[in-house]
Design an enzyme around this catalytic site. Sequence first.
Site, PDB file in Angstrom:
ATOM      1  N   HIS A  18       0.557  -1.349  -0.173  1.00  0.00           N
ATOM      2  CA  HIS A  18      -0.445   0.257   0.047  1.00  0.00           C
ATOM      3  C   HIS A  18       0.335   1.465  -0.177  1.00  0.00           C
ATOM      4  O   HIS A  18       0.438   1.957  -0.569  1.00  0.00           O
ATOM      5  CB  HIS A  18      -0.728  -0.027   0.983  1.00  0.00           C
ATOM      6  CG  HIS A  18      -1.859  -0.640   1.615  1.00  0.00           C
ATOM      7  ND1 HIS A  18      -2.125  -2.475   2.979  1.00  0.00           N
ATOM      8  CD2 HIS A  18      -2.350  -0.818   0.920  1.00  0.00           C
ATOM      9  CE1 HIS A  18      -3.037  -2.989   2.163  1.00  0.00           C
ATOM     10  NE2 HIS A  18      -3.599  -1.981   1.307  1.00  0.00           N
ATOM     11  N   LYS A  42     -15.710  -7.087   4.546  1.00  0.00           N
ATOM     12  CA  LYS A  42     -14.525  -7.734   5.293  1.00  0.00           C
ATOM     13  C   LYS A  42     -15.761  -7.680   6.758  1.00  0.00           C
ATOM     14  O   LYS A  42     -16.472  -6.477   7.269  1.00  0.00           O
ATOM     15  CB  LYS A  42     -14.083  -7.503   5.558  1.00  0.00           C
ATOM     16  CG  LYS A  42     -12.387  -8.006   3.718  1.00  0.00           C
ATOM     17  CD  LYS A  42     -10.889  -7.150   4.111  1.00  0.00           C
ATOM     18  CE  LYS A  42     -10.370  -7.947   3.063  1.00  0.00           C
ATOM     19  NZ  LYS A  42      -9.574  -6.223   2.932  1.00  0.00           N
ATOM     20  N   ARG A  92      -2.568  -6.103  -8.251  1.00  0.00           N
ATOM     21  CA  ARG A  92      -1.342  -6.657  -8.295  1.00  0.00           C
ATOM     22  C   ARG A  92      -0.830  -7.722  -8.909  1.00  0.00           C
ATOM     23  O   ARG A  92      -0.008  -7.286  -9.375  1.00  0.00           O
ATOM     24  CB  ARG A  92      -1.482  -7.139  -6.537  1.00  0.00           C
ATOM     25  CG  ARG A  92      -0.632  -6.424  -4.991  1.00  0.00           C
ATOM     26  CD  ARG A  92      -1.242  -6.800  -4.420  1.00  0.00           C
ATOM     27  NE  ARG A  92      -3.041  -6.937  -4.313  1.00  0.00           N
ATOM     28  CZ  ARG A  92      -3.408  -7.588  -3.651  1.00  0.00           C
ATOM     29  NH1 ARG A  92      -3.513  -8.281  -2.224  1.00  0.00           N
ATOM     30  NH2 ARG A  92      -4.984  -8.092  -3.753  1.00  0.00           N
ATOM     31  N   SER A 130      -2.918  -8.008   3.240  1.00  0.00           N
ATOM     32  CA  SER A 130      -2.918  -7.972   4.595  1.00  0.00           C
ATOM     33  C   SER A 130      -3.168  -9.473   5.620  1.00  0.00           C
ATOM     34  O   SER A 130      -2.372  -9.742   6.128  1.00  0.00           O
ATOM     35  CB  SER A 130      -3.732  -6.801   4.998  1.00  0.00           C
ATOM     36  OG  SER A 130      -3.609  -5.728   4.630  1.00  0.00           O
TER      37      SER A 130
HETATM   38  N1  COA Z   1       0.204  -4.024  -2.125  1.00  0.00           N
HETATM   39  C1  COA Z   1      -0.372  -4.804  -0.823  1.00  0.00           C
HETATM   40  N2  COA Z   1      -1.472  -5.555  -1.003  1.00  0.00           N
HETATM   41  C2  COA Z   1      -2.342  -4.685  -1.708  1.00  0.00           C
HETATM   42  C3  COA Z   1      -2.135  -3.518  -1.840  1.00  0.00           C
HETATM   43  C4  COA Z   1      -0.868  -3.550  -2.204  1.00  0.00           C
HETATM   44  N3  COA Z   1      -0.652  -2.242  -3.116  1.00  0.00           N
HETATM   45  N4  COA Z   1      -3.471  -3.219  -1.879  1.00  0.00           N
HETATM   46  C5  COA Z   1      -4.503  -4.312  -1.909  1.00  0.00           C
HETATM   47  N5  COA Z   1      -3.867  -4.960  -1.100  1.00  0.00           N
HETATM   48  C6  COA Z   1      -4.486  -5.799  -0.367  1.00  0.00           C
HETATM   49  C7  COA Z   1      -5.298  -5.554   1.138  1.00  0.00           C
HETATM   50  O1  COA Z   1      -4.094  -5.360   2.204  1.00  0.00           O
HETATM   51  C8  COA Z   1      -6.189  -6.522   1.033  1.00  0.00           C
HETATM   52  O2  COA Z   1      -5.870  -8.032   1.906  1.00  0.00           O
HETATM   53  P1  COA Z   1      -7.213  -9.105   2.840  1.00  0.00           P
HETATM   54  O3  COA Z   1      -8.055  -9.100   1.701  1.00  0.00           O
HETATM   55  O4  COA Z   1      -5.995  -9.926   2.965  1.00  0.00           O
HETATM   56  O5  COA Z   1      -7.484  -7.963   4.007  1.00  0.00           O
HETATM   57  C9  COA Z   1      -6.876  -6.809  -0.978  1.00  0.00           C
HETATM   58  O6  COA Z   1      -5.208  -5.969  -1.382  1.00  0.00           O
HETATM   59  C10 COA Z   1      -7.687  -6.127  -1.088  1.00  0.00           C
HETATM   60  O7  COA Z   1      -8.061  -4.770  -0.109  1.00  0.00           O
HETATM   61  P2  COA Z   1      -8.530  -3.717  -0.029  1.00  0.00           P
HETATM   62  O8  COA Z   1      -7.488  -3.007  -1.272  1.00  0.00           O
HETATM   63  O9  COA Z   1      -7.988  -2.673   1.410  1.00  0.00           O
HETATM   64  O10 COA Z   1      -9.970  -3.237  -0.405  1.00  0.00           O
HETATM   65  P3  COA Z   1     -11.101  -3.573   0.099  1.00  0.00           P
HETATM   66  O11 COA Z   1     -10.896  -4.969  -0.893  1.00  0.00           O
HETATM   67  O12 COA Z   1     -10.410  -4.824   1.217  1.00  0.00           O
HETATM   68  O13 COA Z   1     -11.411  -2.974   0.089  1.00  0.00           O
HETATM   69  C11 COA Z   1     -13.689  -0.983  -0.131  1.00  0.00           C
HETATM   70  C12 COA Z   1     -12.658  -1.889  -0.889  1.00  0.00           C
HETATM   71  C13 COA Z   1     -13.214  -0.428   0.734  1.00  0.00           C
HETATM   72  C14 COA Z   1     -12.769   0.301  -1.679  1.00  0.00           C
HETATM   73  C15 COA Z   1     -14.234  -0.879  -1.593  1.00  0.00           C
HETATM   74  O14 COA Z   1     -15.067  -2.120  -0.423  1.00  0.00           O
HETATM   75  C16 COA Z   1     -15.865   0.025  -1.139  1.00  0.00           C
HETATM   76  O15 COA Z   1     -15.516   1.140  -1.599  1.00  0.00           O
HETATM   77  N6  COA Z   1     -16.144   0.242  -0.200  1.00  0.00           N
HETATM   78  C17 COA Z   1     -16.721   1.192   0.375  1.00  0.00           C
HETATM   79  C18 COA Z   1     -18.929   0.681  -0.116  1.00  0.00           C
HETATM   80  C19 COA Z   1     -18.962   0.921  -1.447  1.00  0.00           C
HETATM   81  O16 COA Z   1     -18.773   2.415  -1.834  1.00  0.00           O
HETATM   82  N7  COA Z   1     -19.173  -0.842  -1.623  1.00  0.00           N
HETATM   83  C20 COA Z   1     -19.848  -0.369  -2.832  1.00  0.00           C
HETATM   84  C21 COA Z   1     -18.053  -0.972  -3.915  1.00  0.00           C
HETATM   85  S1  COA Z   1     -18.408  -1.247  -5.840  1.00  0.00           S
END
Ligand code: COA
Length: 164
Positions: A18, A42, A92, A130
């Site tokens: 990140h 989650k 990624r 993560s």
């Molecule tokens: N390097 C390493 N790991 C990475 C990364 C990077 N550059 N980018 C993402 N990841 C990992 C994260 O650690 C996470 O790992 P985990 O699943 O083991 O915890 C995974 O990739 C994806 O997570 P993240 O990027 O945090 O996204 P998310 O899927 O948890 O969250 C949101 C997505 C928050 C953007 C989405 O749920 C959201 O927009 N929520 C708001 C409500 C909404 O509008 N919903 C409708 C969306 S269309």
Amino acid sequence: MMNKVVYPGSFDPITYGHIDIIKRASKIFDYIVIGIAKDNNKTNFLFSETERKSLIKNSLSSIENIEVKIFDGLLTDFVKQENSNIIIRGLRVLSDFEYEFRMALMNRKLDDEITTMFMMPNEKYTHISSSLIKEVASLGGSVDDYVPSEILVELNKKLNENSK
Ligand code: COA
């Protein structure tokens, strides 16, 4: 006009993957709001939202043009509220694409003014997430190469608390 972008995620916890994206974005855009989403698919978080917020702030103290916020509800509403129209997401591996593609198109459907831009982290971090970091750390493996030392300390503290 200031080029302000939103980098959303769950950040449980933030990793070098990140941080790599944030550093790259901070050189391209004027201002980055890192948005910790309360609402995502989650349920089982290791760190609370406020803990995640302070972990992010502590590990990014050298970058000036960022801010960390917790938000609930739709990401597109948060982006608008922040007077931005750009969402940054990291890609990624190929398997990220389908999920990201669906989210980007849904967000565009929700608000056509908002564009999602994708950035690739350094290849050293394309295999981590993560959850993987938490799993390896909880089983005693080394994750030093993937999280800043201050996160490592908090991670081990939290995992120890939870194992009692
Ligand atoms: N390097 C390493 N790991 C990475 C990364 C990077 N550059 N980018 C993402 N990841 C990992 C994260 O650690 C996470 O790992 P985990 O699943 O083991 O915890 C995974 O990739 C994806 O997570 P993240 O990027 O945090 O996204 P998310 O899927 O948890 O969250 C949101 C997505 C928050 C953007 C989405 O749920 C959201 O927009 N929520 C708001 C409500 C909404 O509008 N919903 C409708 C969306 S269309």
